[in-house]
Design an enzyme around this catalytic site. Structure first.
Site, mmCIF file in Angstrom:
data_model
loop_
_atom_site.group_PDB
_atom_site.id
_atom_site.type_symbol
_atom_site.label_atom_id
_atom_site.label_comp_id
_atom_site.label_asym_id
_atom_site.label_seq_id
_atom_site.Cartn_x
_atom_site.Cartn_y
_atom_site.Cartn_z
ATOM 1 N N LYS A 79 7.225 -6.593 -8.051
ATOM 2 C CA LYS A 79 6.632 -6.166 -9.331
ATOM 3 C C LYS A 79 7.545 -6.515 -10.509
ATOM 4 O O LYS A 79 7.049 -6.845 -11.585
ATOM 5 C CB LYS A 79 6.283 -4.672 -9.299
ATOM 6 C CG LYS A 79 5.151 -4.329 -8.314
ATOM 7 C CD LYS A 79 3.825 -5.043 -8.638
ATOM 8 C CE LYS A 79 2.697 -4.610 -7.722
ATOM 9 N NZ LYS A 79 1.424 -5.327 -7.972
ATOM 10 N N SER A 84 0.732 -5.011 -12.446
ATOM 11 C CA SER A 84 2.119 -4.726 -12.091
ATOM 12 C C SER A 84 2.155 -3.268 -11.654
ATOM 13 O O SER A 84 1.313 -2.805 -10.883
ATOM 14 C CB SER A 84 2.996 -5.010 -13.313
ATOM 15 O OG SER A 84 4.318 -4.603 -13.108
ATOM 16 N N TYR A 133 9.006 -4.085 -2.654
ATOM 17 C CA TYR A 133 7.886 -3.863 -3.575
ATOM 18 C C TYR A 133 8.341 -4.016 -5.026
ATOM 19 O O TYR A 133 7.716 -4.734 -5.809
ATOM 20 C CB TYR A 133 7.283 -2.473 -3.346
ATOM 21 C CG TYR A 133 6.079 -2.204 -4.230
ATOM 22 C CD1 TYR A 133 4.893 -2.914 -4.048
ATOM 23 C CD2 TYR A 133 6.120 -1.249 -5.236
ATOM 24 C CE1 TYR A 133 3.781 -2.674 -4.848
ATOM 25 C CE2 TYR A 133 5.010 -1.004 -6.047
ATOM 26 C CZ TYR A 133 3.842 -1.725 -5.835
ATOM 27 O OH TYR A 133 2.752 -1.485 -6.643
HETATM 28 P P1 NAP Z 1 -5.841 -0.599 -2.341
HETATM 29 O O1 NAP Z 1 -7.079 0.211 -2.572
HETATM 30 O O2 NAP Z 1 -5.173 -0.491 -1.025
HETATM 31 O O3 NAP Z 1 -6.181 -2.103 -2.684
HETATM 32 C C1 NAP Z 1 -5.333 -3.176 -2.335
HETATM 33 C C2 NAP Z 1 -6.181 -4.413 -2.346
HETATM 34 O O4 NAP Z 1 -5.366 -5.577 -2.142
HETATM 35 C C3 NAP Z 1 -7.228 -4.388 -1.237
HETATM 36 O O5 NAP Z 1 -8.461 -4.797 -1.820
HETATM 37 C C4 NAP Z 1 -6.712 -5.429 -0.268
HETATM 38 O O6 NAP Z 1 -7.716 -6.105 0.414
HETATM 39 C C5 NAP Z 1 -6.047 -6.389 -1.220
HETATM 40 N N1 NAP Z 1 -5.183 -7.327 -0.510
HETATM 41 C C6 NAP Z 1 -4.084 -7.077 0.230
HETATM 42 N N2 NAP Z 1 -3.616 -8.236 0.737
HETATM 43 C C7 NAP Z 1 -4.438 -9.230 0.298
HETATM 44 C C8 NAP Z 1 -4.514 -10.643 0.457
HETATM 45 N N3 NAP Z 1 -3.634 -11.315 1.212
HETATM 46 N N4 NAP Z 1 -5.500 -11.331 -0.175
HETATM 47 C C9 NAP Z 1 -6.414 -10.688 -0.928
HETATM 48 N N5 NAP Z 1 -6.426 -9.358 -1.091
HETATM 49 C C10 NAP Z 1 -5.442 -8.644 -0.487
HETATM 50 O O7 NAP Z 1 -4.729 -0.205 -3.408
HETATM 51 P P2 NAP Z 1 -4.710 -0.255 -5.017
HETATM 52 O O8 NAP Z 1 -3.913 0.902 -5.433
HETATM 53 O O9 NAP Z 1 -6.067 -0.440 -5.567
HETATM 54 O O10 NAP Z 1 -3.827 -1.573 -5.258
HETATM 55 C C11 NAP Z 1 -4.202 -2.597 -6.138
HETATM 56 C C12 NAP Z 1 -3.001 -3.051 -6.950
HETATM 57 O O11 NAP Z 1 -2.524 -1.947 -7.736
HETATM 58 C C13 NAP Z 1 -1.808 -3.548 -6.150
HETATM 59 O O12 NAP Z 1 -1.293 -4.727 -6.747
HETATM 60 C C14 NAP Z 1 -0.795 -2.407 -6.274
HETATM 61 O O13 NAP Z 1 0.542 -2.869 -6.182
HETATM 62 C C15 NAP Z 1 -1.120 -1.908 -7.679
HETATM 63 N N6 NAP Z 1 -0.669 -0.549 -7.976
HETATM 64 C C16 NAP Z 1 -1.118 0.510 -7.258
HETATM 65 C C17 NAP Z 1 -0.654 1.795 -7.545
HETATM 66 C C18 NAP Z 1 -1.096 3.022 -6.758
HETATM 67 O O14 NAP Z 1 -0.438 4.073 -6.843
HETATM 68 N N7 NAP Z 1 -2.198 2.974 -6.051
HETATM 69 C C19 NAP Z 1 0.261 1.979 -8.576
HETATM 70 C C20 NAP Z 1 0.692 0.880 -9.321
HETATM 71 C C21 NAP Z 1 0.225 -0.376 -9.004
HETATM 72 P P3 NAP Z 1 -8.185 -5.789 1.920
HETATM 73 O O15 NAP Z 1 -9.311 -4.821 1.758
HETATM 74 O O16 NAP Z 1 -8.614 -7.100 2.449
HETATM 75 O O17 NAP Z 1 -6.991 -5.223 2.665
#
Ligand code: NAP
Length: 287
Positions: free
Chosen positions: A163, A145, A159
Site C-alpha cells: 500500500k 490504498s 501489506y
Molecule cells: P474483499 O471483500 O475481500 O474484496 C477483495 C476483492 O479482491 C475480492 O473481490 C477478490 O476477488 C479480489 N481479488 C483478490 N485477488 C484478486 C486477483 N488476483 N484478481 C482479481 N481480483 C482479486 O475486501 P475489501 O475490503 O472489499 O478489499 C478491497 C480493497 O480494499 C483491497 O485493495 C483492500 O486492500 C482495500 N482496503 C480494505 C480495507 C478493509 O478494512 N476492508 C481497508 C483499507 C483498504 P475474489 O472474489 O475472486 O477473491
C-alpha cells in the site's frame, strides 16, 4: 432536461463508464452498485464471474472475468468493456488482499503474490486502460490504498509494503498523466466491514518462532476492537463516487472516522512520537 440530437433524432446522452477490479464483494461490489444506481455503465470484473448473478442482472452492467495476475484476462476484459460501452471514463483498481504475519514465517511465494496482486496487478490494469484514456484525452484512475498506505501496524510488512507502493506510484503517476487530461486519485479507507478480515486476510505464522508470538497475540487481539469502528463498504463507495465525479484537483481521499483520527495523529507528531505510541499500544519494546 438536456436533450441530445444526432441527425435530428433525439439520442440518450453518452453515459460514463467505469471498470472495477475485484467487484465480486466488499468495496468493489458496493462501488459497482453505487455507479450503476447513478446511471453509469459498469464493467464489473472479477476472477469468477458466476459469483455475481445479481450484478449481471442489472441494466448497464457487464460482468466479465479479470484476474489481475493474468495479463491476458485484463486485456480481454478491457476489450469486452469497450465493445459493449464504447468508452472507459474511470478505472477503480480495487482488487487486493492482506498478507500479514512475521516475515520469517512467510514463504517467498506468498511475498511475491502479495506484491503481484496489490501492486503489479494494479499497474498492469492501468497500463491496459491508458491507451484508451490517452486517446480520449480524459479519465480518472482511482487506486484503493488504505490508511495502511500512510502508517503501519506490526506484522504488516507485506501489506503495508504494497500500500505504501500504491501511494508512491500513484503520486508519481499523477504528474505523468495530468498533461493527458487523466487524473489519478487515492482512496484511503480505515477499517471497512467486508471479507477483508476473513477470506482476504492471509496470515502466516509459525508458533515455533516463539520470539514473535507476543506481537502476533497483540495484533490479533487488537483487530476485534478496531473492527468495531469499521465503516461500511457503501460509505467507501460514496467517497469513490465523489472522487470520480468532483472534478477536484485532489489526490488523496481518506474514508472513515478511524482513518481521519489515525492520519491526523500521524501528521501531528514526528516518527519518534508516533512510533513510540504504536509500540506502547502493541506492547513492543527492545529485546
Ligand atoms: P474483499 O471483500 O475481500 O474484496 C477483495 C476483492 O479482491 C475480492 O473481490 C477478490 O476477488 C479480489 N481479488 C483478490 N485477488 C484478486 C486477483 N488476483 N484478481 C482479481 N481480483 C482479486 O475486501 P475489501 O475490503 O472489499 O478489499 C478491497 C480493497 O480494499 C483491497 O485493495 C483492500 O486492500 C482495500 N482496503 C480494505 C480495507 C478493509 O478494512 N476492508 C481497508 C483499507 C483498504 P475474489 O472474489 O475472486 O477473491
Amino acid at each position: 432536461r438536456l436533450a441530445f440530437y444526432i441527425a435530428g433524432q433525439e439520442v440518450e446522452p453518452m453515459k460514463q463508464t467505469i471498470l472495477i477490479t475485484g467487484a465480486s464483494s466488499g468495496i468493489g461490489k458496493a462501488t459497482a452498485l453505487r455507479f450503476q444506481a447513478a446511471g453509469w455503465n459498469v464493467i464489473a470484473t472479477m476472477r469468477t464471474p458466476t459469483q455475481a448473478p445479481d450484478l449481471a442482472a442489472l441494466d448497464n452492467v457487464l460482468v466479465t472475468r479479470l484476474d489481475v495476475q493474468d495479463t491476458a484476462s485484463i486485456a480481454s476484459a478491457v476489450d469486452a468493456g469497450l465493445a459493449r460501452f464504447g468508452r472507459i471514463d474511470a478505472l477503480l483498481n480495487n482488487a487486493g488482499y492482506g498478507a500479514y504475519g512475521p516475515l520469517e514465517a512467510t514463504p517467498l511465494d506468498k511475498v511475491r503474490r502479495q506484491f503481484d496482486v496489490n501492486v503489479i496487478g494494479l499497474l498492469a490494469t492501468t497500463q491496459a486502460v491508458l491507451p484508451h484514456m490517452r486517446q480520449q484525452k480524459s479519465g480518472v484512475i482511482l487506486n484503493v490504498s488504505s490508511v495502511g498506505g500512510r502508517m503501519t501496524f506490526p506484522l504488516g510488512t507485506l501489506y503495508h509494503g504494497t500500500k505504501f507502493a500504491v501511494e508512491g506510484l500513484s503520486e508519481s503517476l499523477h504528474f505523468e498523466l495530468l498533461p493527458l487530461g487523466v487524473c489519478v486519485k487515492l482512496i484511503e479507507p480505515g477499517m471497512v466491514r467486508t471479507d477483508f478480515a476473513g477470506r482476504s486476510f492471509d496470515f502466516s505464522n509459525d508458533p515455533a518462532l516463539t520470539e514473535y508470538q507476543p506481537t502476533v497475540q497483540a495484533l490479533l487481539g487488537a483487530m476485534g476492537p478496531m473492527a468495531e469502528n469499521a465503516s461500511s463498504a457503501e460509505s467507501v463507495a460514496d467517497v469513490i463516487y465523489q472522487a470520480a465525479t468532483d472534478g477536484a484537483d485532489q489526490l488523496r481521499y481518506e474514508v472513515g472516522e478511524d482513518a481521519h483520527q489515525l492520519l491526523a495523529a500521524r501528521r501531528s507528531t514526528d516518527d519518534a512520537g508516533f512510533l513510540g505510541h504504536m509500540r506502547a499500544q502493541f506492547g513492543i519494546s527492545g529485546g
